[in-house]
Design a protein around this motif. Sequence first.
Motif, mmCIF file in Angstrom:
data_model
loop_
_atom_site.group_PDB
_atom_site.id
_atom_site.type_symbol
_atom_site.label_atom_id
_atom_site.label_comp_id
_atom_site.label_asym_id
_atom_site.label_seq_id
_atom_site.Cartn_x
_atom_site.Cartn_y
_atom_site.Cartn_z
ATOM 1 N N LEU A 19 0.915 -1.076 0.111
ATOM 2 C CA LEU A 19 -0.112 0.204 -0.048
ATOM 3 C C LEU A 19 0.998 1.363 0.040
ATOM 4 O O LEU A 19 1.887 1.312 0.463
ATOM 5 C CB LEU A 19 -0.837 -0.114 1.335
ATOM 6 N N THR A 20 0.169 2.169 -0.775
ATOM 7 C CA THR A 20 1.234 3.588 -0.588
ATOM 8 C C THR A 20 1.156 4.091 0.736
ATOM 9 O O THR A 20 0.122 3.933 1.594
ATOM 10 C CB THR A 20 0.561 4.510 -1.711
ATOM 11 N N GLU A 21 2.112 5.071 0.877
ATOM 12 C CA GLU A 21 2.016 5.535 2.320
ATOM 13 C C GLU A 21 0.638 6.440 2.715
ATOM 14 O O GLU A 21 0.014 6.428 3.704
ATOM 15 C CB GLU A 21 3.154 6.619 2.643
ATOM 16 N N GLU A 39 -2.064 -3.804 9.835
ATOM 17 C CA GLU A 39 -1.004 -4.907 10.467
ATOM 18 C C GLU A 39 -1.240 -6.186 9.942
ATOM 19 O O GLU A 39 -0.364 -7.070 9.408
ATOM 20 C CB GLU A 39 -1.113 -5.070 11.951
ATOM 21 N N SER A 40 -2.559 -6.592 9.601
ATOM 22 C CA SER A 40 -2.941 -7.656 8.939
ATOM 23 C C SER A 40 -2.434 -7.687 7.627
ATOM 24 O O SER A 40 -1.934 -9.079 6.919
ATOM 25 C CB SER A 40 -4.449 -7.990 9.152
ATOM 26 N N TYR A 41 -2.388 -6.653 6.738
ATOM 27 C CA TYR A 41 -2.035 -6.686 5.564
ATOM 28 C C TYR A 41 -0.698 -6.759 5.308
ATOM 29 O O TYR A 41 -0.293 -7.500 4.546
ATOM 30 C CB TYR A 41 -2.389 -5.432 5.010
ATOM 31 N N GLU A 42 -0.099 -6.380 6.277
ATOM 32 C CA GLU A 42 1.465 -6.393 6.235
ATOM 33 C C GLU A 42 1.927 -7.980 6.546
ATOM 34 O O GLU A 42 2.834 -8.304 5.736
ATOM 35 C CB GLU A 42 2.118 -5.178 7.377
ATOM 36 N N SER A 43 1.143 -8.272 7.530
ATOM 37 C CA SER A 43 1.562 -9.840 7.667
ATOM 38 C C SER A 43 1.318 -10.642 6.555
ATOM 39 O O SER A 43 1.991 -11.745 6.302
ATOM 40 C CB SER A 43 0.715 -10.225 9.205
ATOM 41 N N LEU A 44 0.140 -10.330 5.929
ATOM 42 C CA LEU A 44 -0.092 -11.228 4.699
ATOM 43 C C LEU A 44 0.639 -11.019 3.759
ATOM 44 O O LEU A 44 1.050 -11.914 2.963
ATOM 45 C CB LEU A 44 -1.550 -10.609 4.387
ATOM 46 N N GLN A 45 1.332 -10.064 3.349
ATOM 47 C CA GLN A 45 2.318 -9.684 2.311
ATOM 48 C C GLN A 45 3.402 -10.611 2.676
ATOM 49 O O GLN A 45 4.364 -10.932 1.852
ATOM 50 C CB GLN A 45 3.019 -8.152 2.432
ATOM 51 N N ASN A 46 3.861 -10.688 4.048
ATOM 52 C CA ASN A 46 4.955 -11.497 4.433
ATOM 53 C C ASN A 46 4.581 -12.990 4.367
ATOM 54 O O ASN A 46 5.606 -13.842 4.234
ATOM 55 C CB ASN A 46 5.509 -11.314 5.734
#
Length: 68
Positions: A19-21, A39-46
């Motif tokens: 996602l953009t800033e 936080e969920s989205y970032e975890s999903l990316q990982n």
Amino acid sequence: MQSEIEASIGTGVEAPEPLTEEVQTVISNSTQSGEQVLESYESLQNNPDDHTEWMQFVLDYEQWVKEL
């Protein structure tokens, strides 16, 4: 046989786009649950192959939408 099938299918799941800033700021400032969605989205990316991560993101997203 089972492992051959799993190997031929693979996961086929790609990590979501970052996602953009600007989008992150809008989401996190929108509601209390906005930060949890990020936080969920970032975890999903990982961990794009982790079904638990996908389900957690969906649940967090649904909660966020309800608060909008």
